[in-house]
Structures are given as C-alpha cells and as structure tokens.
Design a protein around this motif. Structure first.
Motif, PDB file in Angstrom:
ATOM      1  N   TRP A  82       0.830  -1.197   0.000  1.00  0.00           N
ATOM      2  CA  TRP A  82       0.000   0.000   0.000  1.00  0.00           C
ATOM      3  C   TRP A  82       0.868   1.251   0.000  1.00  0.00           C
ATOM      4  CZ3 TRP A  82      -5.257  -0.954  -0.119  1.00  0.00           C
ATOM      5  CH2 TRP A  82      -5.653  -2.249   0.225  1.00  0.00           C
ATOM      6  N   ASP A  83       0.359   2.303  -0.663  1.00  0.00           N
ATOM      7  CA  ASP A  83       0.975   3.623  -0.618  1.00  0.00           C
ATOM      8  C   ASP A  83      -0.025   4.613  -0.037  1.00  0.00           C
ATOM      9  OD1 ASP A  83       3.269   2.655  -1.819  1.00  0.00           O
ATOM     10  OD2 ASP A  83       2.580   3.148  -3.854  1.00  0.00           O
ATOM     11  N   PHE A  84       0.480   5.562   0.786  1.00  0.00           N
ATOM     12  CA  PHE A  84      -0.392   6.532   1.440  1.00  0.00           C
ATOM     13  C   PHE A  84       0.144   7.943   1.198  1.00  0.00           C
ATOM     14  CE2 PHE A  84      -0.529   2.746   4.376  1.00  0.00           C
ATOM     15  CZ  PHE A  84      -1.773   2.294   3.963  1.00  0.00           C
ATOM     16  N   ASN A  85      -0.692   8.803   0.579  1.00  0.00           N
ATOM     17  CA  ASN A  85      -0.373  10.215   0.379  1.00  0.00           C
ATOM     18  C   ASN A  85      -1.275  11.062   1.276  1.00  0.00           C
ATOM     19  OD1 ASN A  85       1.486   9.655  -1.665  1.00  0.00           O
ATOM     20  ND2 ASN A  85      -0.060   9.786  -3.275  1.00  0.00           N
ATOM     21  N   TYR A  86      -0.686  11.938   2.063  1.00  0.00           N
ATOM     22  CA  TYR A  86      -1.457  12.889   2.875  1.00  0.00           C
ATOM     23  C   TYR A  86      -1.609  14.152   2.043  1.00  0.00           C
ATOM     24  CZ  TYR A  86      -0.080   9.592   6.518  1.00  0.00           C
ATOM     25  OH  TYR A  86       0.137   8.443   7.248  1.00  0.00           O
ATOM     26  N   ARG A 110       7.606  -3.902   9.688  1.00  0.00           N
ATOM     27  CA  ARG A 110       7.934  -3.570   8.298  1.00  0.00           C
ATOM     28  C   ARG A 110       6.710  -3.178   7.484  1.00  0.00           C
ATOM     29  NH1 ARG A 110      10.536  -8.658   8.735  1.00  0.00           N
ATOM     30  NH2 ARG A 110       9.109  -9.507   7.170  1.00  0.00           N
ATOM     31  N   LEU A 111       5.548  -3.260   8.073  1.00  0.00           N
ATOM     32  CA  LEU A 111       4.321  -2.996   7.320  1.00  0.00           C
ATOM     33  C   LEU A 111       4.129  -1.496   7.105  1.00  0.00           C
ATOM     34  CD1 LEU A 111       1.819  -5.448   9.069  1.00  0.00           C
ATOM     35  CD2 LEU A 111       3.154  -5.821   6.993  1.00  0.00           C
ATOM     36  N   PRO A 112       3.594  -1.093   5.943  1.00  0.00           N
ATOM     37  CA  PRO A 112       3.243   0.318   5.754  1.00  0.00           C
ATOM     38  C   PRO A 112       2.194   0.730   6.783  1.00  0.00           C
ATOM     39  CG  PRO A 112       2.312  -1.045   4.005  1.00  0.00           C
ATOM     40  CD  PRO A 112       3.245  -1.920   4.781  1.00  0.00           C
ATOM     41  N   THR A 113       2.335   1.943   7.293  1.00  0.00           N
ATOM     42  CA  THR A 113       1.477   2.404   8.381  1.00  0.00           C
ATOM     43  C   THR A 113       0.789   3.698   7.998  1.00  0.00           C
ATOM     44  OG1 THR A 113       2.949   1.384  10.022  1.00  0.00           O
ATOM     45  CG2 THR A 113       1.394   3.033  10.819  1.00  0.00           C
ATOM     46  N   LEU A 114      -0.508   3.716   8.186  1.00  0.00           N
ATOM     47  CA  LEU A 114      -1.323   4.896   7.919  1.00  0.00           C
ATOM     48  C   LEU A 114      -1.637   5.580   9.245  1.00  0.00           C
ATOM     49  CD1 LEU A 114      -3.163   6.638   6.057  1.00  0.00           C
ATOM     50  CD2 LEU A 114      -4.960   4.932   6.416  1.00  0.00           C
TER      51      LEU A 114
END
Length: 285
Positions: A136-140, A164-168
């Motif tokens: 996953w990719d997260f843009n603010y 290591r997981l992507p974090t929102l």
C-alpha cells in the motif's frame, strides 16, 4: 409436553443470558462499538438483523414442533386424516410475512448505508490510498507528504514482520476522507476493527471510491487486502495508527524532514497496460 415446554423456555432464555457478554452484545464483531463514528451503526444493524432472524426462526421452529406434536398420529388411528388441497389465508400469510421482513431490513440497511457512505463536505484530513501488488501507498494530500512506498510483508514466520508494514496515521476525533485507488489489479481496503471495507478498481473510478470516517479511539489497528489479488495476496498487510493531533502533526513534520514531500504518483503504477508506450528511435545516421 412438560419436558418440551422446559426445553423451549431454556432455548428462549439463552439469548437473554448471553447478552451479558460484551462479545455477544456486539454480535461477535471485532473491535469496539465506538472505534469510529460508523462502527456503532454497523454493529447495531448487524445485531438487530440477527435478532430479527432469531425471532423468525423461533416462531417457525415452534410452529413446526407444535404441528408435529398436536397432529401426530394417535394410537389406534385408522386411515388418513382429511386432505386439504390449499389454505388461502395460510398461503397469504406465508407470502406477506417474508415480504414485510425483507422490506423492513431493506429500509434500515439503505438508511445506514447512506449515512455511512455520505462524504464530508470539508474533511480535516484527505488521504490517497493506493493498493498495489502486494502492498500500500499513502499520500497525505493536504499536508503534501507521503509515507515510504509500501513493500510486500514477506511473511517468513520470524518476529518483526509488523514493524515492516506500511502504516497509515490518522488523528483521533478528526474527519478523515480516504480516496481509494489501485495501481494494478483489483484490491480491497479493509481495516478489521473499523468494520468497513471497499474495493479498489484499476483504470477508473468506481461508484464510490471514498471512505469517510472519524476515528474515536487511539490505538493501532491491523488492515489487509480483502480481495484475492494474486500469488502474495496474504502478504498485502498494513497498519493504522490513530494518534492525538499533536502526534499526528509531529509525524507529518518527520515525513517532511525525511524528504517525503509531494505525492507518490504514477511512477509506482505496476500495470503494464497503464505504462507509457515506448518511443520509436530515430534511425542512426
């Protein structure tokens, strides 16, 4: 008959006794009723639907058992009982009651779904969520920063995978709008304790690619892809951290200091059909 009455009373008493349990009161759903502004609506709809189904089931089972007991063949009975071809009031009853039940469930489901899907007129936080094989990719959007590009979890059974997981990151008590998009194939964004998920379709905007929520509980929540999206679908995991406004602002500042400014854009699209066509080379002189 006395034994039957005692058994029926015990069965009817079970829901009342079990309602003392917190898990039962929320229909065995994960999380808490107030995790977000929508979890209570979803929980109540789920639990009330099961209560309605249980009531209909008890009435149906009771009528079946009553007919079996009351109209059983008695000793020394000769021949068959009178045969009836139809019973119009009973058939109308069998048709009307299910239609009423379905109509009531439809009205409540439509009402809650509209409330859950309603977008905020002016959300405090807007985040672009991109699903891709297999992360996953997260843009603010308003802060013009982004998390590191998501990497596949690579589950090996060793400790440390969640780190290591992507974090929102989400600020508690603030109106959040998530804009869901896919970089390759169909995915599904699901935060388990939020009780909501929504599919992400590649190449176009679906009917409603948004989730509008207000997180109400500080904590860390696990998320995953809920749509079979390829060989490593099970490793498409992420985390959501609901933090205070101060911690959220601090994390945004850390991302800026780290150089994660702007948005993770089309460079990370993995669908070959979406990539620009190669340019023809000029013949050498």
């Amino acid at each position: 008959m006395r034994r039957f009455a005692a058994l029926a009373a015990g069965v009817l008493a079970l829901p009342a006794l079990a309602s003392c349990s917190a898990e039962v009161s929320r229909g065995f759903l994960p999380g808490n009723r107030d995790t977000t502004n929508n979890t209570q609506l979803i929980t109540d709809l789920w639990v009330n639907s099961w209560i309605a189904a249980l009531v209909v089931g008890i009435i149906t089972w009771g009528l079946m058992i009553w007919v079996i007991v009351a109209y059983r063949r008695r000793k020394n009975t000769v021949g068959f009982p009178p045969q009836l071809s139809y019973n119009l009031p009973l058939e109308v009853f069998y048709l009307a009651i299910p239609l009423i039940v379905i109509g009531v469930l439809f009205v409540f489901t439509d009402r809650e779904q509209r409330a859950i899907d309603e977008r905020y007129a002016n959300p405090d936080v807007v985040i672009d969520v991109f699903g891709k094989q297999w992360s996953w990719d997260f843009n603010y959007v308003k802060e013009q920063v982004h998390e590191d590009a998501g990497q596949q979890a690579h589950l090996t059974g060793d400790w440390g995978t969640p780190d290591r997981l992507p974090t929102l990151y989400l600020p508690v008590g603030k109106k959040v709008e998530l804009h869901l998009q896919s970089r390759d194939v169909q995915h599904s964004f699901w935060v388990v304790d939020f009780l909501q998920k929504r599919d992400l379709y590649p190449g176009h905007e679906q009917y409603n690619p948004y989730i509008s929520i207000t997180p109400n509980r500080v904590g860390e929540y696990m998320g995953k892809c809920a749509e079979l999206c390829g060989e490593y679908h099970s490793e498409m995991l992420f985390k959501v951290r609901v933090v205070s406004q101060q911690d959220y602002d601090s994390h945004m500042a850390d991302l800026k200091a780290k150089g994660n400014t702007g948005n993770l854009g089309e460079d990370y699209v993995r669908n070959p059909q979406s990539a620009p066509a190669p340019q023809a080379l000029e013949p050498a002189e």
